[in-house]
Write a protein that holds these residues in place. Structure first.
Motif, PDB file in Angstrom:
ATOM      1  N   ARG A   1     -32.971  15.252  -8.868  1.00  0.00           N
ATOM      2  CA  ARG A   1     -32.283  15.536 -10.125  1.00  0.00           C
ATOM      3  C   ARG A   1     -31.999  14.250 -10.892  1.00  0.00           C
ATOM      4  N   SER A   2     -31.495  13.240 -10.182  1.00  0.00           N
ATOM      5  CA  SER A   2     -31.157  11.968 -10.833  1.00  0.00           C
ATOM      6  C   SER A   2     -32.384  11.341 -11.477  1.00  0.00           C
ATOM      7  N   PHE A   3     -33.492  11.318 -10.740  1.00  0.00           N
ATOM      8  CA  PHE A   3     -34.705  10.662 -11.234  1.00  0.00           C
ATOM      9  C   PHE A   3     -35.241  11.354 -12.478  1.00  0.00           C
ATOM     10  N   TYR A   4     -35.359  12.684 -12.429  1.00  0.00           N
ATOM     11  CA  TYR A   4     -35.946  13.380 -13.566  1.00  0.00           C
ATOM     12  C   TYR A   4     -34.986  13.475 -14.748  1.00  0.00           C
ATOM     13  N   TYR A   5     -33.706  13.673 -14.497  1.00  0.00           N
ATOM     14  CA  TYR A   5     -32.753  13.669 -15.604  1.00  0.00           C
ATOM     15  C   TYR A   5     -32.767  12.321 -16.309  1.00  0.00           C
ATOM     16  N   LYS A   6     -32.731  11.247 -15.520  1.00  0.00           N
ATOM     17  CA  LYS A   6     -32.702   9.892 -16.086  1.00  0.00           C
ATOM     18  C   LYS A   6     -33.935   9.629 -16.954  1.00  0.00           C
ATOM     19  N   ASN A   7     -35.084  10.108 -16.496  1.00  0.00           N
ATOM     20  CA  ASN A   7     -36.334   9.818 -17.194  1.00  0.00           C
ATOM     21  C   ASN A   7     -36.669  10.820 -18.298  1.00  0.00           C
ATOM     22  N   MET A   8     -35.830  11.841 -18.468  1.00  0.00           N
ATOM     23  CA  MET A   8     -36.058  12.820 -19.529  1.00  0.00           C
ATOM     24  C   MET A   8     -35.037  12.741 -20.656  1.00  0.00           C
TER      25      MET A   8
END
Length: 339
Positions: free
Chosen positions: A243-250
């Motif tokens: 969640r952290s990775f994709y939220y951060k990159n979106m």
């Protein structure tokens, strides 16, 4: 259980945040040992009274600590080097005598963030020196009891460079390049491979109907959120990492004056409510988000909110202080009321 995320604004200013998820009292909220968490200002050129071996601080530091100890959970120094510690069950340690026999410098795991932030100016300096240090198995004594957390560490600096240090080699460290998010076990290389299992996630919804054989499927609410369909929603560390990775990159791009707001917003789906994570049926104290802290790295400022209230306490690093000082963290629900 903890999470950290680093964001960079369009102005190239950096914002670092973390949740502290723990099943121990930090603000007097539960029975048993209380970690008595405060904001701390540590000046440069003073002696840090380690339980292992004292050292002199080269740089001033602002962070979150257990009062009257050398335990720093996260912090920032005068040059903008910022870091935190989180639980890693695979962490290892060695005896002090064995470390010294190898010509290495022993450091207590609970003091490691304090040690790094008071001794290093940037990530490159840490990269050049991290192999010189190992974690000792000497427990940290707190209120007459041994306290020892298995930990790994994240550090970033104002250039955007960042590393993860994991003491998995008999107290010696593996170093990984940091990809702007961090959670707990397994080791970091597991997480960086696991994100590929979710490579199909995107921030674009499905707005058009689809026909499968003879059935027409109409997206709900015009397909809003369908791009993230299947993203894991539980609170395990691998799921929080995804969640952290994709939220951060979106995220939408943002300017620096929106940095702390944007940082806080990305943590909302990662904050763990009290009661969801009992270690076993008999354990009454749960693992939950005791506090969230966010750092405006450029302005050397920390913002902290506890699980006890909505109030946010802020403090800027004071580079002119000459003694260690502590500041209370607000626990109330202070809200502006309008009529």
């Amino acid at each position: 259980m903890c999470t950290n995320i680093t964001l960079t604004s369009t102005n190239k200013d950096i914002f670092f945040g973390r949740t502290m998820d723990l099943n121990m009292s930090m603000f007097g909220e539960d029975s048993g040992i209380d970690l008595n968490v405060k904001l701390v200002s540590i000046p440069k050129n003073i002696t840090i009274e380690s339980q292992l071996k004292p050292w002199k601080s080269k740089y001033s530091v602002l962070g979150v600590c257990s009062k009257d100890t050398t335990i720093l959970y996260d912090g920032i120094n005068e040059y903008g080097l910022t870091g935190d510690c989180q639980v890693l069950v695979e962490a290892t340690r060695s005896k002090t005598t064995e470390i010294e026999a190898k010509g290495k410098i022993p450091v207590m795991g609970e003091e490691f963030v304090t040690f790094v932030l008071t001794n290093f100016k940037n990530i490159q300096e840490i990269r050049n020196s991290y192999v010189d240090f190992m974690l000792t198995d000497q427990p940290f004594m707190y209120e007459g009891a041994p306290l020892q957390f298995p930990l790994h560490y994240t550090f970033i600096d104002t250039t955007g460079d960042g590393i993860v240090l994991e003491p998995v080699m008999s107290g010696g460290f593996k170093l990984y390049d940091y990809i702007d998010v961090m959670t707990n076990s397994p080791e970091y290389d597991y997480h960086t491979v696991n994100i590929r299992n979710y490579i199909g996630l995107e921030n674009v919804g499905v707005s058009e109907k689809k026909i499968n054989n003879t059935t027409t499927l109409q997206p709900i609410e015009n397909g809003t959120g369908y791009g993230l369909l299947g993203i894991p929603g539980d609170y395990t560390s691998p799921s929080r990492f995804i969640r952290s990775f994709y939220y951060k990159n979106m995220l939408d791009t943002f300017e620096s004056d929106k940095g702390i707001n944007t940082l806080y917003s990305i943590f909302r789906p990662l904050i763990v409510p009290r009661g969801l994570e009992h270690a076993n049926k008999e354990e009454k104290i749960t693992d939950y988000t005791r506090y969230w802290s966010g750092y405006d790295v450029t302005n050397r400022t920390v913002y902290i909110q506890t699980g006890e209230g909505l109030a946010i306490t802020s403090k800027e690093l004071d580079n002119s202080s000459t003694e260690i000082t502590y500041s209370e963290i607000k626990l109330d629900n202070y809200i502006y009321k309008t009529h």
